[in-house]
Motif scaffolding. Structure first.
Motif, short mmCIF file in Angstrom:
data_model
loop_
_atom_site.label_atom_id
_atom_site.label_comp_id
_atom_site.label_asym_id
_atom_site.label_seq_id
_atom_site.Cartn_x
_atom_site.Cartn_y
_atom_site.Cartn_z
N GLU A 345 0.82 -1.21 0.00
CA GLU A 345 0.00 0.00 0.00
C GLU A 345 0.86 1.26 0.00
O GLU A 345 0.49 2.28 -0.58
CB GLU A 345 -0.93 -0.02 1.21
N GLY A 346 2.03 1.17 0.66
CA GLY A 346 2.92 2.34 0.74
C GLY A 346 3.50 2.75 -0.59
O GLY A 346 3.79 3.93 -0.82
N ILE A 347 3.68 1.79 -1.51
CA ILE A 347 4.23 2.15 -2.83
C ILE A 347 3.11 2.46 -3.83
O ILE A 347 3.37 2.67 -5.01
CB ILE A 347 5.14 1.04 -3.39
N GLY A 348 1.87 2.46 -3.32
CA GLY A 348 0.76 2.90 -4.16
C GLY A 348 0.04 1.80 -4.91
O GLY A 348 -0.72 2.08 -5.85
N GLU A 349 0.24 0.55 -4.49
CA GLU A 349 -0.47 -0.55 -5.14
C GLU A 349 -1.61 -1.04 -4.25
O GLU A 349 -1.69 -0.71 -3.07
CB GLU A 349 0.50 -1.69 -5.45
N GLU A 350 -2.45 -1.88 -4.83
CA GLU A 350 -3.61 -2.42 -4.09
C GLU A 350 -3.22 -3.72 -3.39
O GLU A 350 -2.55 -4.57 -3.96
CB GLU A 350 -4.76 -2.68 -5.05
N TRP A 351 -3.63 -3.85 -2.13
CA TRP A 351 -3.45 -5.09 -1.37
C TRP A 351 -4.79 -5.83 -1.42
O TRP A 351 -5.75 -5.44 -0.75
CB TRP A 351 -3.04 -4.78 0.07
N PRO A 352 -4.91 -6.91 -2.19
CA PRO A 352 -6.22 -7.51 -2.44
C PRO A 352 -6.64 -8.60 -1.45
O PRO A 352 -7.68 -9.23 -1.65
CB PRO A 352 -6.04 -8.13 -3.84
N LEU A 369 10.86 -6.89 14.35
CA LEU A 369 11.41 -6.85 12.99
C LEU A 369 11.67 -5.41 12.56
O LEU A 369 12.71 -5.10 11.96
CB LEU A 369 10.45 -7.52 12.01
N LEU A 370 10.75 -4.51 12.87
CA LEU A 370 10.93 -3.10 12.50
C LEU A 370 12.11 -2.46 13.21
O LEU A 370 12.75 -1.56 12.66
CB LEU A 370 9.65 -2.32 12.81
N SER A 371 12.42 -2.92 14.42
CA SER A 371 13.52 -2.32 15.16
C SER A 371 14.87 -2.54 14.48
O SER A 371 15.82 -1.80 14.71
CB SER A 371 13.57 -2.87 16.60
N GLY A 372 14.93 -3.55 13.62
CA GLY A 372 16.15 -3.77 12.85
C GLY A 372 16.22 -2.93 11.60
O GLY A 372 17.28 -2.81 10.98
N SER A 373 15.10 -2.31 11.20
CA SER A 373 15.03 -1.46 10.00
C SER A 373 14.21 -0.21 10.32
O SER A 373 13.09 -0.03 9.84
CB SER A 373 14.38 -2.22 8.84
N PRO A 374 14.75 0.69 11.15
CA PRO A 374 13.99 1.86 11.59
C PRO A 374 13.59 2.80 10.45
O PRO A 374 12.68 3.61 10.62
CB PRO A 374 14.94 2.56 12.57
N ASP A 375 14.24 2.69 9.30
CA ASP A 375 13.90 3.56 8.17
C ASP A 375 12.96 2.86 7.18
O ASP A 375 12.79 3.32 6.05
CB ASP A 375 15.17 3.99 7.44
N TYR A 376 12.33 1.79 7.61
CA TYR A 376 11.49 0.99 6.71
C TYR A 376 10.40 1.83 6.04
O TYR A 376 10.27 1.82 4.81
CB TYR A 376 10.86 -0.17 7.49
N TYR A 377 9.65 2.58 6.82
CA TYR A 377 8.54 3.34 6.26
C TYR A 377 9.01 4.53 5.43
O TYR A 377 8.38 4.91 4.44
CB TYR A 377 7.56 3.75 7.36
N ASP A 378 10.14 5.11 5.80
CA ASP A 378 10.72 6.17 4.96
C ASP A 378 11.13 5.61 3.61
O ASP A 378 10.95 6.27 2.58
CB ASP A 378 11.94 6.79 5.66
N SER A 379 11.68 4.40 3.61
CA SER A 379 12.08 3.76 2.35
C SER A 379 10.87 3.48 1.47
O SER A 379 10.92 3.64 0.25
CB SER A 379 12.82 2.45 2.63
N ILE A 380 9.78 3.05 2.10
CA ILE A 380 8.55 2.79 1.34
C ILE A 380 8.04 4.07 0.70
O ILE A 380 7.65 4.10 -0.48
CB ILE A 380 7.47 2.18 2.26
N LYS A 381 8.06 5.16 1.46
CA LYS A 381 7.59 6.44 0.91
C LYS A 381 8.44 6.86 -0.28
O LYS A 381 7.92 7.33 -1.30
CB LYS A 381 7.63 7.52 2.00
N ALA A 382 9.75 6.69 -0.15
CA ALA A 382 10.65 7.05 -1.24
C ALA A 382 10.38 6.20 -2.48
O ALA A 382 10.36 6.71 -3.62
CB ALA A 382 12.10 6.89 -0.80
#
Length: 392
Positions: A345-352, A369-382
């Protein structure tokens, strides 16, 4: 085979992949028509997940006309150039000029090359060659011309290599990781000494310390190594490291990943809700063969699975050896699905597939899991902005 080629095979069998890569490269420098060394180098680099280097070496293998046909290389090439149909087609065309192919193989490779050439023409028509090159989709010769670490190692005096490595080890986390990944391919006592220092240095990023431990093993070091993390000291036996020490997804996560795919297969109609419920909460290592076949048929996109794999590896590297025991695979798979849904959903596609299962334990696993990749959501936005720009 040359002396270096023989030594490379010994290192490869001992899972000392960095030392093996060094030896195979040296064997190719001595004789560029040494097909066994080309094969060994690609295998060693693949096992270290050095995909950039593997693509480069595969391209050079294809450009070196004196090397005999090696059907084992086909699988590597197909895996490495999934997103580069033009280069893959060029590679196959070069294989077709070599002896040793049966009539059936020639026909299959010709058909494959023609289909890939059409796929590349379609991409060019849709996006243009310039944009494709900016995205890293290159020609075969452009892949072959890229410089890799082993090129530098062979061209530079070793004293200069170690001076540069010491500079990198004093810089940011990415530079430290570059140094660590390089040292595993330099079979010299100084490499072991520097990597052991990295393992003990609490000021270095914890992921890099885990990679230094792995680099020691790839260098051929065995026995005990001291690892400092979280203000504690651990002793890891490189003969049989516990927990598993790997650059891939640890085997312990496989049952949970299978349940993740089982849930999607159910949502796509390949598996019934009853079949899902019968197996979702078990921790058995393997799904029944019939059910596994249906999951395979559901064809879950590889890129989405790789998102989850990357998150697992990042958290595992950060916390190793204090990693969780993977039990309750249903909750772990739900955590994977939450993160997968956020990516899509973050990259603009549909999750069906609807909302993944969610409970407190699953949310806790997701947060770990997220604590190992704190920039996860920033990467998705980019990634989403990049896709929107391309579409526009």
């Amino acid at each position: 085979m040359s002396q270096f080629g023989d030594l490379g095979r010994q290192y490869l069998q001992a899972e000392s992949y960095g030392a093996a890569a060094f030896c195979f490269y040296r064997a190719i420098v001595e004789n560029q028509e040494n097909g066994n060394a080309w094969n060994g180098l690609v295998l060693a680099l693949s096992l270290m997940r050095k995909e950039y280097d593997v693509q480069t070496i595969l391209a050079r293998f294809a450009m070196q006309q004196g090397v005999a046909y090696d059907k084992d290389m086909i699988s590597f090439a197909l895996m490495m150039w999934r997103q580069s149909p033009g280069a893959m087609a060029e590679w196959l065309r070069r294989m077709l000029t070599r002896g040793g192919l049966s009539a059936e193989e020639k026909q299959a490779l010709t058909q494959m090359a023609e289909e890939l050439e059409q796929s590349y023409r379609d991409l060019v028509e849709r996006y243009g060659e310039e944009l494709l090159k900016r995205q890293g989709i290159l020609s075969l010769s452009e892949y072959a011309d890229r410089r890799i670490e082993l090129d530098w190692l062979m061209a530079e005096p070793l004293d200069n290599v170690f001076e540069q490595v010491k500079v990198w080890l004093e810089q940011d986390a990415e530079s430290v990781l570059t140094a660590v990944r390089l040292l595993c391919m330099v079979p010299d006592p100084r490499s072991e000494k520097l990597l052991r220092r990295v393992c003990r240095n609490e000021e270095i990023d914890p992921k890099a310390r885990t990679h230094a431990l792995l680099a020691l093993r790839w260098l051929g070091v065995r026995g005990n190594v001291k690892l400092n993390k979280f203000e504690e000291s651990f002793v890891i036996n490189l003969d049989d490291p516990k927990p598993e020490l790997t650059v891939s997804v640890p085997e312990a996560y496989k049952p949970a990943l299978d349940r993740m795919k089982l849930w999607i297969a159910m949502k796509k109609g390949f598996v019934t809700p009853e079949q899902y419920e019968r197996h979702a909460s078990t921790d058995e290592k393997e799904l029944p063969a019939e059910l596994a076949a249906k999951v395979e048929e559901a064809d879950i996109p590889g890129v989405l699975q790789e998102v989850v794999h990357t998150l697992i590896r990042a958290a595992y590297d950060k916390y190793y050896p204090l990693v969780p025991t993977i039990k309750g695979t249903r909750q772990w798979s739900a955590a994977f699905l939450m993160l997968m849904k956020d990516y899509v959903e973050g990259i603009g596609e549909e999750w069906p597939y609807g909302e993944p299962e969610r409970d407190e334990t699953a949310v806790g696993h997701r947060n770990w899991l997220l604590s190992g990749s704190p920039d996860y959501y920033d990467s998705i936005k980019a990634a989403g902005r990049l896709r929107a720009g391309q579409a526009g």
